[in-house]
Write an enzyme that holds these catalytic residues in place. Structure first.
Site, PDB file in Angstrom:
ATOM      1  N   ASN A   1     -33.093 -11.887 -12.948  1.00  0.00           N
ATOM      2  CA  ASN A   1     -32.381 -12.239 -11.634  1.00  0.00           C
ATOM      3  C   ASN A   1     -32.761 -13.611 -10.624  1.00  0.00           C
ATOM      4  O   ASN A   1     -32.435 -13.228  -9.879  1.00  0.00           O
ATOM      5  CB  ASN A   1     -32.112 -10.932 -10.817  1.00  0.00           C
ATOM      6  CG  ASN A   1     -30.711 -11.320 -10.134  1.00  0.00           C
ATOM      7  OD1 ASN A   1     -30.866 -10.699  -8.791  1.00  0.00           O
ATOM      8  ND2 ASN A   1     -29.574 -12.374 -10.313  1.00  0.00           N
TER       9      ASN A   1
ATOM     10  N   CYS B   1     -32.960 -16.527 -12.015  1.00  0.00           N
ATOM     11  CA  CYS B   1     -33.339 -18.519 -13.426  1.00  0.00           C
ATOM     12  C   CYS B   1     -31.214 -18.529 -13.631  1.00  0.00           C
ATOM     13  O   CYS B   1     -31.072 -19.026 -13.137  1.00  0.00           O
ATOM     14  CB  CYS B   1     -34.054 -18.434 -14.234  1.00  0.00           C
ATOM     15  SG  CYS B   1     -35.913 -18.729 -14.104  1.00  0.00           S
ATOM     16  N   ARG B   2     -31.803 -17.368 -15.137  1.00  0.00           N
ATOM     17  CA  ARG B   2     -30.133 -17.664 -15.107  1.00  0.00           C
ATOM     18  C   ARG B   2     -28.998 -16.995 -14.441  1.00  0.00           C
ATOM     19  O   ARG B   2     -27.391 -17.801 -13.865  1.00  0.00           O
ATOM     20  CB  ARG B   2     -29.686 -16.658 -16.995  1.00  0.00           C
ATOM     21  CG  ARG B   2     -31.071 -17.614 -17.921  1.00  0.00           C
ATOM     22  CD  ARG B   2     -30.833 -17.103 -18.866  1.00  0.00           C
ATOM     23  NE  ARG B   2     -32.239 -15.685 -18.476  1.00  0.00           N
ATOM     24  CZ  ARG B   2     -32.317 -14.691 -19.387  1.00  0.00           C
ATOM     25  NH1 ARG B   2     -32.078 -15.009 -21.171  1.00  0.00           N
ATOM     26  NH2 ARG B   2     -32.959 -13.555 -19.510  1.00  0.00           N
ATOM     27  N   SER B   3     -29.068 -16.251 -14.430  1.00  0.00           N
ATOM     28  CA  SER B   3     -27.660 -15.051 -13.259  1.00  0.00           C
ATOM     29  C   SER B   3     -27.308 -15.822 -11.392  1.00  0.00           C
ATOM     30  O   SER B   3     -26.649 -15.753 -12.016  1.00  0.00           O
ATOM     31  CB  SER B   3     -27.901 -13.508 -13.325  1.00  0.00           C
ATOM     32  OG  SER B   3     -28.879 -13.731 -12.808  1.00  0.00           O
TER      33      SER B   3
ATOM     34  N   CYS C   1     -29.107 -11.369 -15.851  1.00  0.00           N
ATOM     35  CA  CYS C   1     -29.979 -11.679 -16.645  1.00  0.00           C
ATOM     36  C   CYS C   1     -31.373 -11.045 -16.647  1.00  0.00           C
ATOM     37  O   CYS C   1     -31.192  -9.735 -15.723  1.00  0.00           O
ATOM     38  CB  CYS C   1     -30.709 -12.766 -16.749  1.00  0.00           C
ATOM     39  SG  CYS C   1     -31.031 -13.520 -14.777  1.00  0.00           S
TER      40      CYS C   1
ATOM     41  N   ASP D   1     -33.000 -17.899 -21.992  1.00  0.00           N
ATOM     42  CA  ASP D   1     -34.539 -17.409 -21.328  1.00  0.00           C
ATOM     43  C   ASP D   1     -35.435 -19.160 -20.609  1.00  0.00           C
ATOM     44  O   ASP D   1     -36.434 -19.251 -21.858  1.00  0.00           O
ATOM     45  CB  ASP D   1     -35.553 -16.203 -21.074  1.00  0.00           C
ATOM     46  CG  ASP D   1     -36.388 -16.378 -20.373  1.00  0.00           C
ATOM     47  OD1 ASP D   1     -36.801 -16.822 -18.961  1.00  0.00           O
ATOM     48  OD2 ASP D   1     -37.190 -14.278 -20.353  1.00  0.00           O
TER      49      ASP D   1
END
Ligand code: 4NP
Length: 171
Positions: free
Chosen positions: A24, A26-28, A21, A137
């Site tokens: 690195n 939150c999402r990934s 993301c 995001d």
């Protein structure tokens, strides 16, 4: 989407996946934690090497976002990553690079030069609902955004493992 990895997956040659993301944090890391959890539940740890990275260097060295960790923990998933920046060597270190959104995808492809075997796809190409959309995001939004990200990534990770399963070979 029907996905075909470029080889069979064995214990001798584990399949290497990097979730990517922007930050690195939150999402990934959430995708990494969820997929790791699923692989562990199915007793498939020896078949996979799982990591995550960010296209930016904004948060290098940091733990996953506190809200991301809290939500993941409430679903029984631990996020243990430290942020690092994605770089061109990663094309040689991973079989599959999964971008969380189209902007991450574009930035990943800008770093790609030469011939590598790695495949680059959008994470949500595996989402049975809303395929090829972005994992939104959540960074500047509220808690609902983080919950939404968790739900999307849970769904997409399940489908990812399902699509890779026919390629697992015991040898
Ligand atoms: P991520 O979220 O890409 O899911 O880790 C973000 C984290 C930090 C920033 C943006 C998105 N930031 O601008 O610092």
């Amino acid at each position: 989407m029907e996905f075909h990895p470029n080889r069979n997956i064995t214990k001798k040659k584990p399949y290497r996946i990097c979730f990517v993301c922007l930050g690195n944090i939150c999402r990934s890391p959430t995708a990494e934690g969820i997929f790791q959890q699923k692989v562990t539940e199915c007793d498939l740890n020896t078949f996979f090497y799982i990591d995550s990275a960010g296209t930016s260097a904004y948060h290098v060295g940091e733990k996953a976002n506190a809200i991301s960790r809290r939500i993941a923990e409430s679903h029984g998933v631990s996020l243990l990553s430290r942020a690092r920046q994605f770089n061109s060597k990663d094309f040689y270190k991973f079989d599959l690079i999964l971008a969380m959104d189209s902007s991450n995808y574009t930035n990943i492809m800008k770093l790609k030069s030469g011939i590598t075997n790695s495949q680059v796809e959008l994470m949500r190409s595996f989402d049975p609902i809303g395929s090829n959309e972005d994992v939104p995001d959540p960074y500047y939004g509220g808690i609902n955004g983080f919950e939404n990200v968790f739900t999307i990534l849970m769904r997409s990770s399940e489908e990812l493992l399902k699509q890779l399963s026919p390629y697992l070979v015991n040898e």
